[in-house]
Design an enzyme around this catalytic site. Structure first.
Site, mmCIF file in Angstrom:
data_model
loop_
_atom_site.group_PDB
_atom_site.id
_atom_site.type_symbol
_atom_site.label_atom_id
_atom_site.label_comp_id
_atom_site.label_asym_id
_atom_site.label_seq_id
_atom_site.Cartn_x
_atom_site.Cartn_y
_atom_site.Cartn_z
ATOM 1 N N PHE A 20 0.861 -1.195 0.000
ATOM 2 C CA PHE A 20 0.000 0.000 0.000
ATOM 3 C C PHE A 20 0.891 1.236 0.000
ATOM 4 C CE2 PHE A 20 -3.830 -2.339 0.354
ATOM 5 C CZ PHE A 20 -3.573 -3.432 1.183
ATOM 6 N N LYS B 38 -6.463 -5.584 -1.819
ATOM 7 C CA LYS B 38 -5.590 -4.643 -2.537
ATOM 8 C C LYS B 38 -6.354 -3.970 -3.668
ATOM 9 C CE LYS B 38 -2.173 -2.559 -4.471
ATOM 10 N NZ LYS B 38 -1.560 -1.348 -3.920
ATOM 11 N N PHE C 162 -8.028 12.241 -0.530
ATOM 12 C CA PHE C 162 -8.409 11.773 -1.869
ATOM 13 C C PHE C 162 -9.700 12.400 -2.359
ATOM 14 C CE2 PHE C 162 -5.370 8.501 -3.319
ATOM 15 C CZ PHE C 162 -4.482 8.659 -2.265
ATOM 16 N N GLY D 287 -3.367 8.903 -12.315
ATOM 17 C CA GLY D 287 -2.476 8.205 -13.254
ATOM 18 C C GLY D 287 -1.568 7.309 -12.435
ATOM 19 N N CYS E 198 -0.277 2.247 -10.852
ATOM 20 C CA CYS E 198 -1.168 1.390 -10.065
ATOM 21 C C CYS E 198 -2.650 1.584 -10.361
ATOM 22 C CB CYS E 198 -0.854 1.574 -8.582
ATOM 23 S SG CYS E 198 0.759 0.874 -8.175
ATOM 24 N N ASN F 261 -7.498 0.084 -3.898
ATOM 25 C CA ASN F 261 -7.092 1.014 -4.967
ATOM 26 C C ASN F 261 -8.293 1.474 -5.772
ATOM 27 O OD1 ASN F 261 -4.430 1.239 -4.344
ATOM 28 N ND2 ASN F 261 -3.666 0.328 -6.237
HETATM 29 C C1 UDX Z 1 5.363 -3.472 -9.344
HETATM 30 C C2 UDX Z 1 4.025 -3.785 -9.977
HETATM 31 O O1 UDX Z 1 3.987 -3.169 -11.253
HETATM 32 C C3 UDX Z 1 2.884 -3.271 -9.164
HETATM 33 O O2 UDX Z 1 1.668 -3.802 -9.652
HETATM 34 C C4 UDX Z 1 3.009 -3.739 -7.770
HETATM 35 O O3 UDX Z 1 1.997 -3.163 -6.986
HETATM 36 C C5 UDX Z 1 4.367 -3.436 -7.213
HETATM 37 O O4 UDX Z 1 5.408 -3.968 -8.051
HETATM 38 P P1 UDX Z 1 6.884 -1.424 -9.577
HETATM 39 O O5 UDX Z 1 7.789 -1.651 -8.436
HETATM 40 O O6 UDX Z 1 6.598 -0.050 -10.019
HETATM 41 O O7 UDX Z 1 5.484 -2.082 -9.326
HETATM 42 O O8 UDX Z 1 7.492 -2.264 -10.806
HETATM 43 P P2 UDX Z 1 8.653 -1.749 -11.756
HETATM 44 O O9 UDX Z 1 9.018 -0.365 -11.443
HETATM 45 O O10 UDX Z 1 8.203 -2.144 -13.108
HETATM 46 O O11 UDX Z 1 9.901 -2.658 -11.324
HETATM 47 C C6 UDX Z 1 9.877 -4.024 -11.478
HETATM 48 C C7 UDX Z 1 11.338 -4.511 -11.356
HETATM 49 O O12 UDX Z 1 11.338 -5.935 -11.444
HETATM 50 C C8 UDX Z 1 12.220 -3.986 -12.476
HETATM 51 O O13 UDX Z 1 13.418 -3.472 -11.922
HETATM 52 C C9 UDX Z 1 12.529 -5.237 -13.316
HETATM 53 O O14 UDX Z 1 13.813 -5.212 -13.892
HETATM 54 C C10 UDX Z 1 12.421 -6.332 -12.269
HETATM 55 N N1 UDX Z 1 12.147 -7.656 -12.804
HETATM 56 C C11 UDX Z 1 11.232 -7.822 -13.787
HETATM 57 C C12 UDX Z 1 12.844 -8.751 -12.273
HETATM 58 O O15 UDX Z 1 13.680 -8.570 -11.404
HETATM 59 N N2 UDX Z 1 12.579 -9.980 -12.754
HETATM 60 C C13 UDX Z 1 11.692 -10.188 -13.751
HETATM 61 O O16 UDX Z 1 11.501 -11.337 -14.160
HETATM 62 C C14 UDX Z 1 10.991 -9.081 -14.302
HETATM 63 C C1 UDX Z 2 -1.599 4.362 -5.025
HETATM 64 C C2 UDX Z 2 -2.239 4.041 -3.674
HETATM 65 O O1 UDX Z 2 -2.447 5.247 -2.946
HETATM 66 C C3 UDX Z 2 -1.315 3.121 -2.885
HETATM 67 O O2 UDX Z 2 -1.938 2.751 -1.672
HETATM 68 C C4 UDX Z 2 -1.047 1.873 -3.730
HETATM 69 O O3 UDX Z 2 -0.179 0.995 -3.055
HETATM 70 C C5 UDX Z 2 -0.436 2.240 -5.052
HETATM 71 O O4 UDX Z 2 -1.282 3.148 -5.750
HETATM 72 P P1 UDX Z 2 0.218 5.989 -5.971
HETATM 73 O O5 UDX Z 2 -0.342 5.552 -7.273
HETATM 74 O O6 UDX Z 2 1.693 5.958 -5.758
HETATM 75 O O7 UDX Z 2 -0.434 5.078 -4.776
HETATM 76 O O8 UDX Z 2 -0.207 7.503 -5.717
HETATM 77 P P2 UDX Z 2 -1.497 8.224 -5.076
HETATM 78 O O9 UDX Z 2 -0.986 9.213 -4.114
HETATM 79 O O10 UDX Z 2 -2.505 7.250 -4.645
HETATM 80 O O11 UDX Z 2 -2.093 9.038 -6.351
HETATM 81 C C6 UDX Z 2 -2.549 8.293 -7.439
HETATM 82 C C7 UDX Z 2 -3.074 9.272 -8.484
HETATM 83 O O12 UDX Z 2 -4.271 9.910 -8.001
HETATM 84 C C8 UDX Z 2 -2.096 10.398 -8.833
HETATM 85 O O13 UDX Z 2 -2.123 10.621 -10.233
HETATM 86 C C9 UDX Z 2 -2.664 11.614 -8.099
HETATM 87 O O14 UDX Z 2 -2.385 12.821 -8.782
HETATM 88 C C10 UDX Z 2 -4.165 11.325 -8.145
HETATM 89 N N1 UDX Z 2 -4.942 11.926 -7.067
HETATM 90 C C11 UDX Z 2 -4.677 11.546 -5.779
HETATM 91 C C12 UDX Z 2 -5.958 12.824 -7.376
HETATM 92 O O15 UDX Z 2 -6.167 13.164 -8.546
HETATM 93 N N2 UDX Z 2 -6.706 13.335 -6.370
HETATM 94 C C13 UDX Z 2 -6.492 12.991 -5.058
HETATM 95 O O16 UDX Z 2 -7.194 13.505 -4.183
HETATM 96 C C14 UDX Z 2 -5.435 12.076 -4.754
#
Ligand code: UDX
Ligand code: UDX
Length: 451
Positions: free
Chosen positions: A154, A206, A251, A259, A262, A210
């Protein structure tokens, strides 16, 4: 003290690994990207996350945190193996699990002792059972004592370390409650509520969390659109609503919507799961449609004020999907730039952290000079016919608006995050629009028409 392996050093895996190290565990962070492992071993961060540099260096120097590409090395003493690899959206919105598979198979091939495998990445409901099958098949003929636990993250980008260290709750799911309790023990020192349930329920918590947060944002954006027409101020509506304990104020910030890597992926995946299993996620569909529409509204507003956008220069302040991150995945700014380009506008962009990531996305347009990446806000607004604020970075809060106005070709502003004060902006001589502040936007209309 436990021995932990984390597979994937992205925004989630790296924060997870380093925080477990900071809690006194021995942690190996594994990645398949050699450049990333190399840089991390040299203390160079592959991502921007406030506080990450310091906490990684502290734990590397203390000998609690190491980086590797080798599953054998990472798993040699591991008791826990977290899978935190990417789970991007597939064509029809379903989460792509190829990386989860390769991580699970990598663990299965290398492990030679009992292990608890933990899904940290956001994975569709049922993936815990699927990982169990993948590992069992991979170990056919070589029995392995392993358990699978779902432990969704989270973490918000930009506050991920704090979100890990001060969580509202830890969620765990497994068919083996003892395994779930062993993982719960890793979080003991955080003294937070722990929910232990079955695999599917943990995975659903989860997605539901979200999707609910995204729904709140689309809700306040729908209210903003109604305020626009009724001459009300959505910012004050949100304050009035948020004081109700049942609603709360978080929020409820209206703007160009959500965007990131996630919300878009997770809401789409949940809707896809629903349809696949014969239900009709009409609310989730509406939540996504409202979100898409928020970007279109900015372009509609610009077209209304500038008449035509062809050959007009539009300044975009903020490229990351939210402040305090360099992540531009599914950022509203990218969609707005795409829409502006479709109308023949030239776009000048600035972002405090995300320019390098943007350069990779806009390499072609960058060459054609239809997207100009600037190194300051003033450079971006120079000669612009309008300015769009897309990410509410702190450094944009108190720009020198006299300097901005004299640098622009025409003083038109669309504030996509309601960052600025309408009265101040109008006093500074801008034709200033924001989101859902109908009372002020109608005044801007008057100003624009010069009545
Ligand atoms: C990821 C998921 O996209 C998201 O849904 C989840 O909630 C948290 O984990 P994120 O950490 O942003 O989010 O992923 P990303 O930034 O794409 O990094 C993934 C990493 O895994 C990369 O460094 C990639 O090289 C690595 N990877 C990918 C491995 O180590 N092994 C693999 O087989 C594929
Ligand atoms: C989100 C969840 O908050 C987190 O718990 C989960 O593990 C991963 O996804 P994140 O995507 O990193 O985290 O950012 P968050 O702060 O949630 O914002 C998500 C998007 O919503 C951003 O584009 C932000 O600009 C937008 N947002 C957020 C709004 O437009 N209005 C709001 O009030 C809050």
């Amino acid at each position: 003290m436990s021995n932990i392996c984390v597979v994937g050093t992205g925004y989630v895996g790296l924060v997870t690994g380093v925080c477990f190290a900071d809690l006194g565990n021995q942690v190996f962070c594994l990645d398949v990207n050699p450049d990333r492992v190399e840089k991390l071993s040299q203390g160079i961060m592959p991502i921007y996350e406030p506080g990450l540099n310091e906490i990684v260096l502290r734990n590397v120097n203390a000998g609690r945190l190491r980086f590797t590409m080798s599953y054998d090395e990472a798993l040699e003493d591991a008791e826990f193996a977290f899978i935190a690899v990417g789970t991007p959206s597939g064509a029809d919105g379903e989460a792509d699990l190829q990386y989860v598979r390769s991580a699970a198979e990598g663990i299965a091939d290398a492990i030679d002792h009992p292990i608890i495998i933990i899904n940290k990445s956001t994975v569709p409901v049922g993936t815990g059972d699927w990982v169990t099958e993948v590992v069992s098949k991979r170990r056919a003929g070589k029995p392995l004592d392993f358990k699978v636990v779902s432990n969704p993250e989270f973490l918000r980008e930009g506050s991920a370390i704090n979100d890990f260290m001060v969580p509202d709750r830890v969620v765990l799911g497994s068919t083996d409650q003892e395994a779930a309790k062993s993982v719960a023990h890793l979080y003991l020192s955080l003294r937070c509520p722990v929910v232990i349930t079955d695999l599917r329920t943990a995975e659903m918590i989860k997605y539901a969390s979200n999707a609910f947060l995204a729904t709140r944002i689309s809700f306040i954006n729908e209210i903003a659109n109604i305020c626009e027409e009724l001459g009300a101020d959505v910012e004050q509506v949100a304050v009035g609503m948020g004081l109700d304990k049942r609603i709360g104020s978080a929020f409820l910030n209206a703007g160009i919507g959500w965007g990131g890597s996630c919300f878009p992926k997770d809401v789409k995946a949940l809707a896809h799961m629903a349809v696949l299993h014969g239900t009709h996620p009409q609310l989730l569909q509406a939540v996504m449609e409202i979100n898409r529409n928020q970007r279109r509204q900015v372009v509609y507003r610009l077209r209304k004020v500038l008449k035509s956008l062809s050959d007009k220069t539009i300044a975009i302040l903020g490229l990351s999907f939210k402040p305090n991150t360099d992540d531009i995945r599914e950022a509203p700014s990218l969609e707005i730039i795409h829409l502006l380009q479709n109308e023949g506008a030239i776009v000048r962009c600035y972002d405090p952290q995300a320019i390098d990531n943007a350069r990779q996305v806009f390499s072609e347009e960058y060459q054609k000079k239809s997207v100009v990446l600037c190194s300051s806000a003033i450079e971006a607004v120079s000669g612009a016919d309008a300015l769009v604020l897309t990410t509410e970075w702190n450094e944009f809060k108190n720009l020198d608006f006299e300097q901005v106005k004299s640098a622009m070709r025409s003083p038109v502003i669309v504030d996509g995050r309601n960052l600025w004060n309408p009265e101040v902006m109008q006093k500074n001589g801008f034709i200033y629009y924001s989101i859902g502040r109908g009372n002020y936007n109608q005044q801007a209309q008057t100003g624009e028409n010069g009545q």
